[in-house]
Write a protein that holds these residues in place. Structure first.
Motif, PDB file in Angstrom:
ATOM      1  N   GLN A 195       0.910  -1.152  -0.142  1.00 27.51           N
ATOM      2  CA  GLN A 195      -0.117  -0.014   0.122  1.00 27.51           C
ATOM      3  C   GLN A 195       1.322   1.190  -0.048  1.00 27.51           C
ATOM      4  O   GLN A 195       0.329   1.837  -0.637  1.00 27.51           O
ATOM      5  CB  GLN A 195      -1.094  -0.227   1.146  1.00 27.51           C
ATOM      6  CG  GLN A 195      -1.689   0.765   1.325  1.00 27.51           C
ATOM      7  CD  GLN A 195      -2.988   0.969   0.230  1.00 27.51           C
ATOM      8  OE1 GLN A 195      -3.026   0.372  -0.402  1.00 27.51           O
ATOM      9  NE2 GLN A 195      -3.456   2.205  -0.231  1.00 27.51           N
ATOM     10  N   ARG A 196       1.506   1.232   0.746  1.00 26.45           N
ATOM     11  CA  ARG A 196       2.983   1.761   0.935  1.00 26.45           C
ATOM     12  C   ARG A 196       3.600   2.464  -0.738  1.00 26.45           C
ATOM     13  O   ARG A 196       3.776   3.425  -0.524  1.00 26.45           O
ATOM     14  CB  ARG A 196       3.995   2.604   1.581  1.00 26.45           C
ATOM     15  CG  ARG A 196       3.736   2.686   3.201  1.00 26.45           C
ATOM     16  CD  ARG A 196       4.483   2.205   4.508  1.00 26.45           C
ATOM     17  NE  ARG A 196       3.838   2.553   5.604  1.00 26.45           N
ATOM     18  CZ  ARG A 196       3.645   2.777   5.988  1.00 26.45           C
ATOM     19  NH1 ARG A 196       4.362   4.488   6.295  1.00 26.45           N
ATOM     20  NH2 ARG A 196       3.559   3.217   7.744  1.00 26.45           N
ATOM     21  N   GLY A 197       3.755   1.287  -1.234  1.00 28.77           N
ATOM     22  CA  GLY A 197       4.518   1.265  -2.700  1.00 28.77           C
ATOM     23  C   GLY A 197       3.436   2.124  -3.574  1.00 28.77           C
ATOM     24  O   GLY A 197       4.019   2.879  -4.003  1.00 28.77           O
ATOM     25  N   ARG A 198       2.116   1.730  -3.653  1.00 23.37           N
ATOM     26  CA  ARG A 198       1.180   2.360  -3.975  1.00 23.37           C
ATOM     27  C   ARG A 198       0.825   3.779  -3.563  1.00 23.37           C
ATOM     28  O   ARG A 198       0.528   4.543  -4.797  1.00 23.37           O
ATOM     29  CB  ARG A 198      -0.241   2.002  -4.155  1.00 23.37           C
ATOM     30  CG  ARG A 198      -0.069   0.309  -4.914  1.00 23.37           C
ATOM     31  CD  ARG A 198      -1.233  -0.368  -4.952  1.00 23.37           C
ATOM     32  NE  ARG A 198      -0.943  -1.795  -4.560  1.00 23.37           N
ATOM     33  CZ  ARG A 198      -2.197  -2.941  -5.294  1.00 23.37           C
ATOM     34  NH1 ARG A 198      -3.116  -2.414  -4.574  1.00 23.37           N
ATOM     35  NH2 ARG A 198      -2.500  -3.574  -5.712  1.00 23.37           N
ATOM     36  N   ILE A 199       1.412   4.493  -3.019  1.00 24.11           N
ATOM     37  CA  ILE A 199       0.468   6.060  -2.342  1.00 24.11           C
ATOM     38  C   ILE A 199       1.273   6.322  -3.004  1.00 24.11           C
ATOM     39  O   ILE A 199       1.887   7.569  -3.530  1.00 24.11           O
ATOM     40  CB  ILE A 199       0.284   5.717  -0.677  1.00 24.11           C
ATOM     41  CG1 ILE A 199      -0.688   5.034  -0.554  1.00 24.11           C
ATOM     42  CG2 ILE A 199       0.461   7.391  -0.378  1.00 24.11           C
ATOM     43  CD1 ILE A 199      -0.831   5.368   0.690  1.00 24.11           C
ATOM     44  N   MET A 200       3.311   6.336  -2.370  1.00 26.20           N
ATOM     45  CA  MET A 200       4.263   6.710  -3.449  1.00 26.20           C
ATOM     46  C   MET A 200       4.817   6.756  -4.930  1.00 26.20           C
ATOM     47  O   MET A 200       5.562   7.442  -6.066  1.00 26.20           O
ATOM     48  CB  MET A 200       5.221   6.072  -2.670  1.00 26.20           C
ATOM     49  CG  MET A 200       5.767   6.319  -1.667  1.00 26.20           C
ATOM     50  SD  MET A 200       7.553   5.354  -0.580  1.00 26.20           S
ATOM     51  CE  MET A 200       8.541   6.038  -1.440  1.00 26.20           C
ATOM     52  N   GLY A 201       3.457   5.764  -5.985  1.00 24.96           N
ATOM     53  CA  GLY A 201       3.251   5.895  -7.011  1.00 24.96           C
ATOM     54  C   GLY A 201       4.626   5.077  -7.771  1.00 24.96           C
ATOM     55  O   GLY A 201       5.037   5.759  -9.329  1.00 24.96           O
ATOM     56  N   VAL A 202       4.828   3.746  -7.476  1.00 25.05           N
ATOM     57  CA  VAL A 202       5.634   3.080  -7.519  1.00 25.05           C
ATOM     58  C   VAL A 202       4.729   2.261  -8.898  1.00 25.05           C
ATOM     59  O   VAL A 202       3.776   2.045  -8.704  1.00 25.05           O
ATOM     60  CB  VAL A 202       5.707   2.903  -6.515  1.00 25.05           C
ATOM     61  CG1 VAL A 202       7.144   1.120  -7.934  1.00 25.05           C
ATOM     62  CG2 VAL A 202       6.803   2.992  -5.595  1.00 25.05           C
ATOM     63  N   ASN A 203       5.159   2.237 -10.260  1.00 24.49           N
ATOM     64  CA  ASN A 203       4.971   1.552 -11.276  1.00 24.49           C
ATOM     65  C   ASN A 203       4.459  -0.014 -10.836  1.00 24.49           C
ATOM     66  O   ASN A 203       5.034  -0.707  -9.850  1.00 24.49           O
ATOM     67  CB  ASN A 203       5.701   1.803 -12.033  1.00 24.49           C
ATOM     68  CG  ASN A 203       5.116   0.117 -13.448  1.00 24.49           C
ATOM     69  OD1 ASN A 203       4.920  -0.803 -13.762  1.00 24.49           O
ATOM     70  ND2 ASN A 203       4.446   1.180 -14.684  1.00 24.49           N
ATOM     71  N   SER A 204       3.750  -0.585 -11.211  1.00 20.37           N
ATOM     72  CA  SER A 204       3.003  -1.493 -10.362  1.00 20.37           C
ATOM     73  C   SER A 204       3.939  -3.176 -10.683  1.00 20.37           C
ATOM     74  O   SER A 204       4.214  -3.659 -10.476  1.00 20.37           O
ATOM     75  CB  SER A 204       1.536  -2.161 -11.327  1.00 20.37           C
ATOM     76  OG  SER A 204       1.588  -2.072 -12.621  1.00 20.37           O
ATOM     77  N   TYR A 205       4.100  -2.646 -11.608  1.00 18.89           N
ATOM     78  CA  TYR A 205       5.293  -3.769 -12.156  1.00 18.89           C
ATOM     79  C   TYR A 205       6.796  -4.148 -11.190  1.00 18.89           C
ATOM     80  O   TYR A 205       7.422  -4.972 -10.848  1.00 18.89           O
ATOM     81  CB  TYR A 205       5.228  -3.819 -13.747  1.00 18.89           C
ATOM     82  CG  TYR A 205       6.908  -4.559 -14.254  1.00 18.89           C
ATOM     83  CD1 TYR A 205       6.055  -5.919 -14.717  1.00 18.89           C
ATOM     84  CD2 TYR A 205       8.332  -4.784 -14.791  1.00 18.89           C
ATOM     85  CE1 TYR A 205       7.425  -6.834 -15.009  1.00 18.89           C
ATOM     86  CE2 TYR A 205       9.399  -4.885 -15.466  1.00 18.89           C
ATOM     87  CZ  TYR A 205       9.013  -6.437 -14.732  1.00 18.89           C
ATOM     88  OH  TYR A 205      10.017  -7.285 -15.183  1.00 18.89           O
ATOM     89  N   ILE A 206       7.068  -2.330 -11.403  1.00 26.03           N
ATOM     90  CA  ILE A 206       8.469  -2.662 -10.365  1.00 26.03           C
ATOM     91  C   ILE A 206       8.290  -3.144  -9.455  1.00 26.03           C
ATOM     92  O   ILE A 206       8.623  -3.310  -8.168  1.00 26.03           O
ATOM     93  CB  ILE A 206       9.143  -0.907 -10.678  1.00 26.03           C
ATOM     94  CG1 ILE A 206       9.496  -0.394 -11.859  1.00 26.03           C
ATOM     95  CG2 ILE A 206       9.697  -0.968  -9.601  1.00 26.03           C
ATOM     96  CD1 ILE A 206       9.467   0.619 -12.457  1.00 26.03           C
ATOM     97  N   LEU A 207       6.879  -3.040  -8.674  1.00 29.74           N
ATOM     98  CA  LEU A 207       6.726  -2.527  -7.342  1.00 29.74           C
ATOM     99  C   LEU A 207       6.123  -4.602  -6.968  1.00 29.74           C
ATOM    100  O   LEU A 207       7.131  -4.956  -5.748  1.00 29.74           O
ATOM    101  CB  LEU A 207       5.322  -1.689  -6.861  1.00 29.74           C
ATOM    102  CG  LEU A 207       4.354  -2.007  -5.818  1.00 29.74           C
ATOM    103  CD1 LEU A 207       5.731  -2.041  -4.811  1.00 29.74           C
ATOM    104  CD2 LEU A 207       3.072  -1.910  -5.135  1.00 29.74           C
ATOM    105  N   LYS A 208       6.070  -5.078  -7.883  1.00 32.79           N
ATOM    106  CA  LYS A 208       5.892  -6.216  -7.686  1.00 32.79           C
ATOM    107  C   LYS A 208       7.300  -7.077  -7.849  1.00 32.79           C
ATOM    108  O   LYS A 208       7.554  -7.743  -7.186  1.00 32.79           O
ATOM    109  CB  LYS A 208       4.702  -6.855  -9.416  1.00 32.79           C
ATOM    110  CG  LYS A 208       4.503  -8.415  -8.943  1.00 32.79           C
ATOM    111  CD  LYS A 208       4.068  -8.946 -10.243  1.00 32.79           C
ATOM    112  CE  LYS A 208       3.576 -10.062 -10.058  1.00 32.79           C
ATOM    113  NZ  LYS A 208       2.570 -11.250 -11.061  1.00 32.79           N
ATOM    114  N   LYS A 209       8.021  -6.095  -9.068  1.00 36.44           N
ATOM    115  CA  LYS A 209       9.290  -6.973  -9.032  1.00 36.44           C
ATOM    116  C   LYS A 209       9.972  -6.688  -7.163  1.00 36.44           C
ATOM    117  O   LYS A 209      10.861  -7.567  -6.702  1.00 36.44           O
ATOM    118  CB  LYS A 209      10.408  -6.566  -9.698  1.00 36.44           C
ATOM    119  CG  LYS A 209      11.726  -6.637 -10.154  1.00 36.44           C
ATOM    120  CD  LYS A 209      12.077  -6.133 -11.668  1.00 36.44           C
ATOM    121  CE  LYS A 209      13.682  -6.702 -11.775  1.00 36.44           C
ATOM    122  NZ  LYS A 209      14.092  -6.512 -13.149  1.00 36.44           N
ATOM    123  N   ASN A 210       9.703  -5.432  -6.685  1.00 39.49           N
ATOM    124  CA  ASN A 210      10.842  -4.672  -5.836  1.00 39.49           C
ATOM    125  C   ASN A 210      10.108  -5.817  -4.488  1.00 39.49           C
ATOM    126  O   ASN A 210      10.830  -6.041  -3.239  1.00 39.49           O
ATOM    127  CB  ASN A 210      10.421  -3.668  -5.298  1.00 39.49           C
ATOM    128  CG  ASN A 210      11.065  -3.152  -5.865  1.00 39.49           C
ATOM    129  OD1 ASN A 210      12.076  -3.081  -7.105  1.00 39.49           O
ATOM    130  ND2 ASN A 210      11.022  -1.667  -6.545  1.00 39.49           N
TER     131      ASN A 210
END
Length: 295
Positions: free
Chosen positions: A181-196
């Motif tokens: 949830q914090r990653g999405r709030i920061m505007g991280v791309n969904s693909y990059i977020l999933k990889k991270n």
């Protein structure tokens, strides 16, 4: 005359050959001593003999008793909680990956797990960690600090049997939901977020294993684990490592002083400050008040 014969008979020595270092050692004892030795079941006969064996002295002492080892008491020797006895049906469903009936309601444990994770992210002074450990104010630094406190909660709750282990799984579940949830709030791309997220998951389990090994070891082992994971092998000031080792040790001790039943029902955890103004101020915390109205 009969009395003299009896006295002489009691003084007749009984010889026995004992093999030691490829030699035969002659051990002599009176018949009366062997009789007393055979009458006891927990003590060997009293005999001590020394001989030269290959240039060294071998001392044979058979006067020791069973189970007489003097052992210093330590934390590891303290009584551990008894594992709950479960039936065959519970064992079968848990072997299939499901959770059987627990001591408390699963909903209560889930709420307590959420409170405990919330304590890790809201009651921790992140600014003090950033300042004293010279960490950048980034998402990765936040995750490393949170991971350390979540791990200490897992160490404490694993001592509470099946209910505690179930609570550990829920805490980790809430942690990953919060990270995503914090990653999405920061505007991280969904693909990059999933990889991270996959990378952080691998790092999480590696960190847990390293911390577990470190806390069971001495301070050098714990410092090595913190240097590898928390500081990412980039700590050049040994005082920072010393500070963090002291913090983990005192915090683990502080969590152990909390009542397990209260933690399972409330999840309320308080954290000691990173730097204690008075090191003697670590006292047993007060039991929290639990209100299960509406559950």
């Amino acid at each position: 005359m009969a009395l003299l014969v009896r006295v002489l008979r009691n003084r007749i020595s009984i010889s026995q050959w004992v093999p030691v270092c490829s030699r035969l050692l002659l051990v002599s004892h009176t018949q009366g001593q062997w009789g007393r030795a055979l009458s006891g079941t927990s003590q060997w006969p009293q005999m001590s003999q020394a001989l030269a064996c290959g240039g060294s002295i071998v001392d044979i002492q058979l006067s020791r008793k069973y189970h007489t080892t003097n052992k210093l008491s330590s934390t590891k020797d303290s009584p551990q909680p008894v594992e709950e006895k479960v039936g065959a049906f519970t064992k079968i469903i848990e072997a299939m990956g499901f959770t059987g009936p627990l001591k408390y309601s699963k909903w209560k444990i889930k709420i307590a797990a959420l409170r405990m994770y919330t304590s890790c992210v809201e009651k921790t002074d992140f600014e003090e960690f950033f300042l004293r450990c010279q960490m950048p104010d980034t998402f990765n630094s936040w995750f490393l600090i949170t991971l350390l406190h979540v791990w200490m909660c897992l160490v404490r709750m694993k001592q509470e049997g099946r209910s505690g282990k179930y609570m550990c799984r829920i805490i980790v579940h809430f942690m990953w939901e919060d990270v995503e949830q914090r990653g999405r709030i920061m505007g991280v791309n969904s693909y990059i977020l999933k990889k991270n997220m996959m990378l952080m998951t691998n790092n999480f389990y590696v960190a847990i294993l390293g911390y577990d090994e470190g806390v069971l070891s001495d301070d050098r082992g714990l410092a090595a684990a913190l240097w590898r994971t928390f500081f990412n092998q980039k700590c050049e000031d040994p005082r920072q490592l010393e500070l963090l080792v002291e913090y983990v040790r005192k915090q683990i001790q502080y969590l152990d002083s909390m009542n397990g039943e209260d933690l399972l029902l409330t999840g309320e955890v308080s954290w000691r400050p990173l730097v204690e103004k008075n090191p003697q101020s670590i006292l047993k915390p007060h039991s929290p008040t639990y209100n299960d109205e509406g559950l």
